[in-house]
Design a protein around this motif. Structure first.
Motif, mmCIF file in Angstrom:
data_model
loop_
_atom_site.group_PDB
_atom_site.id
_atom_site.type_symbol
_atom_site.label_atom_id
_atom_site.label_comp_id
_atom_site.label_asym_id
_atom_site.label_seq_id
_atom_site.Cartn_x
_atom_site.Cartn_y
_atom_site.Cartn_z
ATOM 1 N N GLN A 1 -0.030 14.635 -10.800
ATOM 2 C CA GLN A 1 0.083 14.573 -9.805
ATOM 3 C C GLN A 1 0.576 12.463 -9.981
ATOM 4 O O GLN A 1 -0.166 12.357 -10.922
ATOM 5 C CB GLN A 1 -1.645 14.564 -9.273
ATOM 6 C CG GLN A 1 -2.374 15.226 -8.952
ATOM 7 C CD GLN A 1 -3.944 15.352 -8.566
ATOM 8 O OE1 GLN A 1 -4.220 14.394 -9.518
ATOM 9 N NE2 GLN A 1 -3.949 15.983 -7.136
ATOM 10 N N VAL B 1 3.628 3.534 -5.084
ATOM 11 C CA VAL B 1 3.152 4.954 -5.690
ATOM 12 C C VAL B 1 3.594 5.474 -7.103
ATOM 13 O O VAL B 1 5.196 4.784 -7.032
ATOM 14 C CB VAL B 1 3.219 6.517 -4.826
ATOM 15 C CG1 VAL B 1 2.227 6.100 -3.741
ATOM 16 C CG2 VAL B 1 4.667 6.602 -4.677
ATOM 17 N N HIS C 1 0.911 -1.118 -0.387
ATOM 18 C CA HIS C 1 -0.123 0.421 0.306
ATOM 19 C C HIS C 1 0.785 1.480 0.061
ATOM 20 O O HIS C 1 0.065 2.393 0.086
ATOM 21 C CB HIS C 1 -0.656 0.159 1.579
ATOM 22 C CG HIS C 1 -1.955 -1.068 1.444
ATOM 23 N ND1 HIS C 1 -3.318 -1.138 2.222
ATOM 24 C CD2 HIS C 1 -2.180 -1.896 0.224
ATOM 25 C CE1 HIS C 1 -4.170 -2.609 1.412
ATOM 26 N NE2 HIS C 1 -3.331 -2.303 0.297
ATOM 27 N N ARG D 1 0.444 8.718 -8.824
ATOM 28 C CA ARG D 1 -1.317 7.742 -8.202
ATOM 29 C C ARG D 1 -0.624 6.500 -7.179
ATOM 30 O O ARG D 1 0.709 6.174 -7.194
ATOM 31 C CB ARG D 1 -1.277 6.844 -9.724
ATOM 32 C CG ARG D 1 -1.867 7.186 -10.507
ATOM 33 C CD ARG D 1 -2.537 6.814 -11.563
ATOM 34 N NE ARG D 1 -1.650 6.265 -11.970
ATOM 35 C CZ ARG D 1 -0.960 6.090 -12.953
ATOM 36 N NH1 ARG D 1 -0.699 7.004 -13.466
ATOM 37 N NH2 ARG D 1 0.748 4.976 -13.522
ATOM 38 N N GLU E 1 -0.725 3.308 -4.985
ATOM 39 C CA GLU E 1 -1.875 1.785 -5.599
ATOM 40 C C GLU E 1 -3.163 1.716 -4.888
ATOM 41 O O GLU E 1 -4.060 1.355 -5.067
ATOM 42 C CB GLU E 1 -0.536 0.553 -4.567
ATOM 43 C CG GLU E 1 -0.870 -0.650 -5.653
ATOM 44 C CD GLU E 1 0.040 -1.777 -5.253
ATOM 45 O OE1 GLU E 1 0.280 -2.565 -4.361
ATOM 46 O OE2 GLU E 1 1.228 -1.976 -5.972
ATOM 47 N N ASP E 2 -2.611 2.168 -3.898
ATOM 48 C CA ASP E 2 -4.203 2.583 -2.863
ATOM 49 C C ASP E 2 -5.311 3.141 -2.768
ATOM 50 O O ASP E 2 -5.895 3.200 -2.539
ATOM 51 C CB ASP E 2 -3.661 2.156 -1.483
ATOM 52 C CG ASP E 2 -3.029 3.235 -0.538
ATOM 53 O OD1 ASP E 2 -3.372 4.111 -1.467
ATOM 54 O OD2 ASP E 2 -3.171 3.478 0.304
ATOM 55 N N ASN E 3 -4.878 3.907 -3.731
ATOM 56 C CA ASN E 3 -5.665 4.646 -4.160
ATOM 57 C C ASN E 3 -5.893 6.372 -3.295
ATOM 58 O O ASN E 3 -6.835 6.666 -3.064
ATOM 59 C CB ASN E 3 -7.407 4.728 -4.430
ATOM 60 C CG ASN E 3 -7.232 3.830 -5.950
ATOM 61 O OD1 ASN E 3 -6.123 4.019 -6.555
ATOM 62 N ND2 ASN E 3 -7.758 2.954 -5.267
ATOM 63 N N GLY E 4 -5.005 6.313 -2.378
ATOM 64 C CA GLY E 4 -5.195 6.954 -1.506
ATOM 65 C C GLY E 4 -3.940 8.126 -1.165
ATOM 66 O O GLY E 4 -3.474 8.266 -2.166
ATOM 67 N N LYS F 1 5.046 7.519 0.036
ATOM 68 C CA LYS F 1 3.726 8.221 1.186
ATOM 69 C C LYS F 1 4.750 7.822 2.336
ATOM 70 O O LYS F 1 4.979 7.462 3.513
ATOM 71 C CB LYS F 1 3.235 6.732 1.302
ATOM 72 C CG LYS F 1 1.824 6.231 0.588
ATOM 73 C CD LYS F 1 0.907 5.689 0.089
ATOM 74 C CE LYS F 1 -0.372 6.166 -0.197
ATOM 75 N NZ LYS F 1 -1.123 6.300 0.414
#
Length: 379
Positions: free
Chosen positions: A63, A32, A29, A65, A67-70, A135
């Motif tokens: 932007q 990115v 998670h 991205r 992987e967990d769309n967070g 992240k």
């Protein structure tokens, strides 16, 4: 007993497997993507920073991205041309504590980046920039790198809070511990009254260790180097402004005690050293008026600029009128500030005991006093 042992062993294995799965899932998670496109400023953007100017430059990018769309965190990094950002000159989180895909960078920060890249005041140089996405771990560097050219202003980024004068042309010689201290007159502005003789000198931000040094190169204040003095020794007023990299010397021709009632200079005070003028055994005789004895005085400095033109500046009291001082008078009574040339306003007064006596008078414009001042000792 064996059954208990095997049961316990199986339980431990299960815990380890579950923990490992959770750990792997958590790490997945954190993945990115790298930023694919930088939007602004355009490549090879030229930014001129004027002295004293406030402003900012906007850095923007596409932007990334997660992987967990967070959420994705961004950091903008700057490096020298040819650098790989492994040890960037400067890095800063984007706006919103790293959450936004843009950064407003102030002129002050850009000036610091240019300084770190070795760009000197009033010169321009190029640095490269890119964006890191993450992240918090698994940092991804953008696939695009851009260049920005920055022209630094005349002033300095790191302005000293103290300043000293040292070198063979100075009163303290090239012994740093004996360097002449400047007086801070405003943020980034310094002033010193001292004598200079043939030789060289430079400025230092401290009088111990290995200080940062500065000099005047004939047109502006610059880092490192030395300034050469030729000719006879002269008392000088030296003014340095790191905000705009300016430098000025003015010869102090004389410092005289100006007696108000006589409207003239009674006597000049000889220069001693380190911004101090002093005369011993000066005759003091008040002026007889119909109402009594007049004891008012102030000081007149005579200056000569580089072109040879002379000017005068009176230094007097912070008060337009005063009473005679006594043993209980505060030290601030003797503080000296620039005043106008009126005959009687902003004058000091001698103590009554000085009339028809001699006195030792000292003017102290050294960098060691909080306020320029003087003293009168009646003999």
């Amino acid at each position: 007993m064996k059954k208990i042992f095997y049961s316990l062993l199986a339980f431990i294995v299960i815990v380890l497997v579950v923990s490992g799965c959770k750990k792997d899932k958590t790490l997945n998670h954190t993945n990115v993507s790298a930023v694919s496109t930088l939007f602004a400023p355009e490549n090879n953007k030229f930014v001129k920073i004027a002295s004293g100017a406030s402003g900012s430059v906007s850095f923007e990018w596409a932007q990334a991205r997660a992987e967990d769309n967070g959420l994705v965190l961004y950091e903008v990094a700057f490096d020298k041309e040819g650098g790989d950002f492994s040890k960037p000159l400067y890095s800063v989180p984007s706006d919103g504590n790293g959450l936004y895909n843009k950064l407003s960078l102030t002129f002050s920060d850009l000036n610091k980046i240019a300084t770190a890249a070795g760009v000197k005041p009033q010169e321009s140089g190029k640095v490269i920039w890119t964006v890191m996405s993450s992240k918090g771990i698994n940092v991804q560097k953008s696939t695009e790198i851009r260049t920005v050219e920055i022209q630094r202003p005349a002033g300095f980024t790191d302005i000293p809070t103290e300043l000293y004068l040292t070198g063979t042309a100075t009163e303290g010689g090239d012994d740093l511990t004996k360097a002449i201290k400047f007086k801070l007159t405003a943020p980034g502005k310094f002033e010193a009254f001292t004598s200079l003789k043939a030789g060289t000198y430079h400025f230092a931000d401290r009088n111990t260790g290995t200080p940062s040094t500065y000099s005047y190169d004939g047109t502006k204040l610059t880092e490192a180097g030395n300034t050469t003095v030729t000719g006879d020794a002269k008392v000088q007023r030296i003014e340095v402004d790191f905000n705009v990299a300016s430098f000025k010397t003015t010869e102090v021709v004389s410092v005289g005690l100006w007696f108000a009632a006589d409207n003239k200079i009674w006597f000049d005070l000889p220069y001693k050293a380190a911004g101090v003028w002093e005369i011993d055994g000066a005759s003091i005789v008040f002026h007889q008026e119909s109402w009594g004895r007049d004891e008012r005085y102030k000081f007149r400095f005579t200056f000569k600029d580089a072109a040879g033109a002379t000017s005068t500046q009176y230094y007097g009291s912070t008060n337009s009128d005063n009473s005679r001082p006594d043993t209980g008078t505060a030290p601030s009574f003797y503080y000296m500030v620039p005043v106008n040339n009126s005959q009687y306003d902003y004058c000091f007064k001698f103590t009554g005991a000085a009339d028809n006596k001699t006195a030792d008078i000292k003017v102290d414009f050294s960098g060691n006093v909080a306020n320029y001042t003087h003293s009168v000792k009646v003999n």
